[in-house]
Design an enzyme around this catalytic site. Structure first.
Site, PDB file in Angstrom:
ATOM      1  CE1 TYR A   1      -3.785   2.408   0.831  1.00 41.87           C
ATOM      2  CE2 TYR A   1      -2.417   3.126   2.675  1.00 41.87           C
ATOM      3  CZ  TYR A   1      -3.522   3.298   1.858  1.00 41.87           C
ATOM      4  OH  TYR A   1      -4.361   4.372   2.080  1.00 41.87           O
TER       5      TYR A   1
ATOM      6  CE  LYS B   1      -3.792   5.064  -1.359  1.00 41.83           C
ATOM      7  NZ  LYS B   1      -4.842   5.600  -2.266  1.00 41.83           N
TER       8      LYS B   1
END
Length: 301
Positions: free
Chosen positions: A171, A175
């Site tokens: 993640y 991001k």
């Protein structure tokens, strides 16, 4: 009285729940016609029998607004193309794209499977790139036809992408990639009238239940700082024509706080007109580090 986004057509991905739903409702409240995209999957990206996009579109229409649901997979070229086509076919234009869709598969790195890596990077990073690409192609064509738009893209990064987050290597990497994509897109697409910015929000959603476990219950009175609706006003402004001149920026937002994030900048530097030996390079680096700012800690570190 007209709203801030009166006459604009706005696409919001992952708009069936949480932040995306809050954004869709907020845009509609400011007069926008909204394409509500949601694939309708669970928190980890697996199929969910629920169809939240239709419910949010119904909610907007019940309040007197205009909305259409789109349930395509925006991390595929076909799905992203159909998303833009839905806006153009239904409303005849596209003004704003809010990339928000995503899910989590958290693991410590040594336990992180390749499939978990690929799935999270796919939905977050590829799921930003493909809608952006197809929307930008439309706006480029408009500009070449002499109709330069006041187009806006709002991407969704995270504090995990800015600082890292333990147990979220996939993640965090995705991001962080979204931040870099935002900077490149802002530079490349400015000639076509497109402003591109990113937010790094913190709010109470399905994805943050564990991170904000101690703040899950909204207070009986007073300001609920973790409500996703707190993030949406900045997104709406960035997605409106009022944000002219603001592009290539990243904003952290939570509750009533908005912070302009300042990324990598050159810090202390040592330079000389000859090659370092390894020992000399190490000594110079330690001296530079003693002059540099201490980095913010990784979340969960």
């Amino acid at each position: 009285m007209n709203g801030l986004c009166e006459g604009r057509v706005v696409v919001v991905t992952g708009a069936g729940r949480g932040l995306g739903r809050a954004h869709a409702l907020a845009f509609a409240a400011e007069g926008a016609r909204v394409v509500v995209n949601d694939l309708g999957v669970g928190l980890d990206g697996t199929p969910d029998p629920d169809s939240p996009a239709g419910r949010v579109a119904d909610e907007i229409r019940a309040a007197g607004g205009e909305a259409v649901a789109h349930a395509g997979d925006i991390a595929t070229d076909t799905g992203a193309a159909s998303l833009v086509a839905t806006a153009l076919r239904t409303y005849g234009r596209l003004d704003t794209l809010v990339n928000n869709a995503g899910f989590l598969r958290d693991r410590m790195l040594v336990n992180l499977d390749e499939d978990d890596w690929d799935a999270v990077v796919r939905v977050h990073l590829k799921g930003h790139f493909l809608p952006l690409k197809h929307a930008a192609a439309h706006w480029r064509a408009e500009t070449r036809a002499g109709r330069t738009p006041a187009a806006r893209i709002v991407n969704t990064s995270s504090g995990a992408g800015l600082l890292g987050s333990v147990g979220q290597g996939n993640y965090s990497a995705a991001k962080a990639g979204i931040v870099a994509l935002t900077l490149v897109a802002a530079t490349e697409l400015g000639r076509y009238g497109v402003h591109v910015n990113a937010i790094a929000p913190a709010a109470r959603t399905r994805m943050t239940e564990r991170a904000f476990a101690d703040t899950m219950a909204a207070p009986a009175t007073g300001f609920d700082a973790m409500a996703p609706q707190n993030v949406s006003p900045l997104v709406v402004w960035l997605g409106s024509a009022a944000s002219t001149g603001v592009t290539g920026r990243v904003f952290e937002t939570e509750g009533g706080r908005i912070t302009v994030m300042e990324g990598w900048r050159p810090g202390p530097t040592a330079d000389r007109p000859s090659r370092w030996t390894p020992t000399e390079a190490g000594e110079a680096t330690r001296k530079l580090l003693s002059q540099a700012r201490t980095p913010h800690p990784v979340y969960g570190g």
